[in-house]
Design an enzyme around this catalytic site. Structure first.
Site, PDB file in Angstrom:
ATOM      1  N   HIS A 266       9.122   3.983  20.735  1.00 13.03           N
ATOM      2  CA  HIS A 266       8.046   4.772  20.111  1.00 13.03           C
ATOM      3  C   HIS A 266       8.005   4.541  18.597  1.00 13.03           C
ATOM      4  O   HIS A 266       7.142   3.824  18.117  1.00 13.03           O
ATOM      5  CB  HIS A 266       8.142   6.262  20.446  1.00 13.03           C
ATOM      6  CG  HIS A 266       8.119   6.566  21.896  1.00 13.03           C
ATOM      7  ND1 HIS A 266       7.149   6.066  22.741  1.00 13.03           N
ATOM      8  CD2 HIS A 266       8.950   7.304  22.686  1.00 13.03           C
ATOM      9  CE1 HIS A 266       7.377   6.484  23.976  1.00 13.03           C
ATOM     10  NE2 HIS A 266       8.468   7.221  23.966  1.00 13.03           N
ATOM     11  N   ASP A 317       6.631   3.774  30.076  1.00 12.72           N
ATOM     12  CA  ASP A 317       7.158   5.109  29.772  1.00 12.72           C
ATOM     13  C   ASP A 317       6.921   6.102  30.899  1.00 12.72           C
ATOM     14  O   ASP A 317       7.566   6.047  31.934  1.00 12.72           O
ATOM     15  CB  ASP A 317       6.583   5.600  28.452  1.00 12.72           C
ATOM     16  CG  ASP A 317       7.336   6.798  27.884  1.00 12.72           C
ATOM     17  OD1 ASP A 317       8.275   7.279  28.540  1.00 12.72           O
ATOM     18  OD2 ASP A 317       6.991   7.263  26.792  1.00 12.72           O
TER      19      ASP A 317
END
Length: 449
Positions: A266, A317
């Site tokens: 991220h 994810d």
């Protein structure tokens, strides 16, 4: 020895024509361009390498669409996390395997051929260890075998609920370990892994480990990858500053041996100085644009990061929507929205945005998961054929094929996928799709009853 012949293929980063790829024991044994197909060769139009999904929580595939409801208060990552905790409370090992197999089949159908499974669902519903402490990791490995996808297993160390060693909560009971217990989990992951599966480690985040615990973890990877969630949310940044006086990426780069083995997942909340320092570290930024948009994480500073020479990979994810081309498309589109300009992830040397995205994700993804990537001798035969008859690819050649696939194809551009030389997707559909989907539907009906 088997062989696949392509009208055109992207070999070692260059388009070549009339390409014959020889495969032996799942590995690319030879590549010859400018030759006719031999008798018995399988023939296709366009060949490209399979991509790596650098970051997945497979069980969250079962949550897709379940959290898209507004309420009277603010809805953000933290409210989503509470819903996620409620969902995972119901999952048993059979459920986890069925959901993971569905996620992995989806990945293969869109052009991913290996996945980094950032796995933290370790314990039984009451928080106790299974008889085999790595039971859940074993089920992930079984799902990988059923689907045929390549796996890099990343057992997650999760010990605390917040910065400074805060005690874990009841909602986190299925994740929590101490260092000794985690070492047994990593040992179990290696026991469940087959010869093509890599094993690394994943400190969950700076809020879930202490500095001393973080320092002990890379050695457990035994030279394998080290992945960590970092700087995903503004509240995380504020809490990190309150704890340490530094921002998450700033603190990590100053206090951990971050190098090419590491993948920082991220990193959507960085200053310019942090962005430049991450690029210089050699680590990979693990970007998950679909999930980051779904959770309202923010936009990764890709333009500055890539200009500084940073490496990146893409991941799925939360698996809310699994699509390799969509991850790449959204990465570029997020930059366009942030900068109000177009064609930002491209250069004079490689003006095709699609080719630039694909090449970066291929290189960074392979680095992050500890494998050799691309159609090159000695690499795993992880190959994707694109359907030259698809409307979005009609009349196109070279890098324009990437642009058509990523930005215009919607669905149906991926025709076949080979993993270690075995065809696992044919005609755009996973070869075991019926059985995998049936098991997934049974599981979801049970979980949502």
């Amino acid at each position: 020895m088997a062989a696949i012949w392509f009208d055109t293929a992207w070999v070692a980063g260059v388009w070549q024509t009339s390409v014959r790829i020889e495969i032996e024991n799942g590995v690319i044994a030879g590549i010859t361009a400018g030759v006719a197909a031999a008798p018995g060769d399988e023939r296709h139009a366009v060949g490209v390498p399979g991509l790596c999904s650098v970051h997945s929580h497979a069980f969250q595939r079962g949550m897709a669409g379940l959290t898209e409801r507004g309420g009277p208060g603010d809805d953000d990552f933290w409210t989503w996390r509470q819903l996620m905790y409620s969902f995972l409370d119901r999952i048993d090992p059979d459920d986890a395997e069925a959901i993971a197999a569905r996620a992995y089949a989806d990945m293969l159908e869109t052009g991913f051929t290996r996945v980094g499974e950032f796995h933290y669902l370790h314990h039984a519903q009451d928080g106790s260890a299974y008889a085999d402490p790595a039971e859940m990791i074993g089920r992930i490995a079984a799902a990988g075998r059923e689907s045929g996808i390549g796996l890099t297993l990343l057992p997650v160390f999760y010990a605390h609920s917040g910065f400074g060693g805060a005690q874990g909560t009841a909602a986190q009971r299925r994740f929590l370990s101490d260092l000794d217990g985690f070492a047994r989990l990593v040992e179990g992951a290696r026991r469940h892994a087959d010869g093509d599966t890599n094993v690394g480690v994943a400190p969950h985040s700076l809020r879930a480990v202490t500095p001393d615990e973080l320092a002990a973890l890379p050695a457990l990877a035994a030279g394998g990858p080290v992945h960590i969630h970092i700087a995903e949310q503004m509240r995380e940044v504020a809490d990190c500053i309150a704890w340490s006086g530094a921002r998450p990426v700033e603190w990590l780069l100053a206090n951990a041996p971050v190098d090419r083995r590491w993948c920082l997942v991220h990193a959507t909340q960085m200053t310019d100085a942090e962005t430049d320092a991450l690029a210089a570290s050699g680590a990979v930024a693990g970007l998950c644009p679909i999930t980051e948009a779904n959770l309202g994480d923010g936009i990764f500073p890709a333009v500055r990061y890539l200009a500084a020479g940073g490496a990146f990979g893409i991941g799925t994810d939360s698996n809310v929507l699994i699509d390799a081309a969509e991850e790449l498309r959204l990465l570029e589109y997020s930059q366009r929205l942030a900068h109000r300009a177009r064609g930002l992830i491209a250069s004079a040397a490689r003006p095709s945005v699609g080719a630039t995205l694909f090449a970066g994700a291929l290189s960074g993804g392979a680095q992050a998961l500890g494998v050799a990537g691309g159609i090159v001798p000695g690499a795993s035969a992880d190959i994707v054929s694109l359907d030259a008859g698809h409307d979005a690819l009609a009349g196109r050649s070279g890098d324009a094929l990437f642009d058509g696939w990523i930005f215009a194809a919607r669905t149906g551009a991926v025709d076949c996928v080979w993993r270690r030389g075995r065809k696992v997707v044919s005609g755009g559909r996973h070869v075991a799709a019926d059985a995998i989907s049936a098991a997934y539907r049974r599981t979801m009906k049970k979980l949502l009853a």
